[in-house]
Design a protein around this motif. Structure first.
Motif, mmCIF file in Angstrom:
data_model
loop_
_atom_site.group_PDB
_atom_site.id
_atom_site.type_symbol
_atom_site.label_atom_id
_atom_site.label_comp_id
_atom_site.label_asym_id
_atom_site.label_seq_id
_atom_site.Cartn_x
_atom_site.Cartn_y
_atom_site.Cartn_z
ATOM 1 N N ASP A 29 -9.026 7.631 -2.617
ATOM 2 C CA ASP A 29 -10.094 8.571 -2.254
ATOM 3 C C ASP A 29 -9.580 9.944 -1.844
ATOM 4 O OD1 ASP A 29 -10.787 7.490 1.185
ATOM 5 O OD2 ASP A 29 -8.919 7.613 0.041
ATOM 6 N N ASN A 89 -6.077 -0.372 -8.576
ATOM 7 C CA ASN A 89 -5.168 -1.276 -7.887
ATOM 8 C C ASN A 89 -5.281 -2.710 -8.396
ATOM 9 O OD1 ASN A 89 -4.222 0.865 -6.389
ATOM 10 N ND2 ASN A 89 -5.488 0.425 -4.599
ATOM 11 N N TRP A 143 -3.284 5.526 -1.330
ATOM 12 C CA TRP A 143 -3.405 4.120 -1.688
ATOM 13 C C TRP A 143 -4.833 3.741 -2.068
ATOM 14 C CZ3 TRP A 143 -2.302 -0.286 -3.523
ATOM 15 C CH2 TRP A 143 -2.970 -1.441 -3.128
ATOM 16 N N SER A 144 -5.804 4.178 -1.287
ATOM 17 C CA SER A 144 -7.184 3.787 -1.546
ATOM 18 C C SER A 144 -7.834 4.585 -2.665
ATOM 19 C CB SER A 144 -8.020 3.914 -0.263
ATOM 20 O OG SER A 144 -7.968 5.234 0.223
ATOM 21 N N PRO A 189 0.822 -1.211 0.000
ATOM 22 C CA PRO A 189 0.000 0.000 0.000
ATOM 23 C C PRO A 189 0.858 1.265 0.000
ATOM 24 C CG PRO A 189 0.154 -0.900 2.216
ATOM 25 C CD PRO A 189 0.969 -1.808 1.319
#
Length: 123
Positions: free
Chosen positions: A55, A73, A52-53, A30
């Protein structure tokens, strides 16, 4: 992690391009990802970053509202959608992998760099 950027090329002012950066080697996370650019005779500058996510994103003032960074991802790929391109956007664009899962905005926050892809915008 190895990064391979592509999607650059010559365009006219006002047109769009989408850059892609594929990661290989280590896992895609991540960690945050970013795009930087370097114009002839100028220092490398931050363009956009994503955590990483995916958002949380950050942009340089000069591209805010015109560029969009995103990541997939599942494909180990980060994108930079560039709209309403201007001649001053002409530069070599580099993607980079961050040192943490957060979104970075400065070069020391990134540990791996791609080879760059050239974007040329003519008026």
């Amino acid at each position: 992690v190895q990064l391979q950027a592509c999607g650059g090329g010559p365009v006219q002012a006002g047109e769009s391009l989408r850059l892609s950066c594929a990661a290989s080697g280590r896992a895609f996370g991540p960690y945050g990802m970013g795009w930087f650019r370097q114009a002839p005779g100028k220092e490398r500058e931050f363009v956009a970053g994503v955590n990483w996510s995916g958002d949380i994103t950050k942009y340089a003032f000069s591209v805010k509202g015109r560029f969009t960074i995103s990541r997939d991802n599942t494909k180990n790929t980060v994108y930079l959608q560039m709209n309403s391109l201007k001649p001053e956007d002409t530069a070599i664009y580099y993607c980079a992998a961050g040192r943490s899962f957060e979104v970075g905005t400065t070069a020391p926050q990134f540990r791996s760099w791609g080879q760059g892809t050239l974007v040329t915008v003519s008026s």
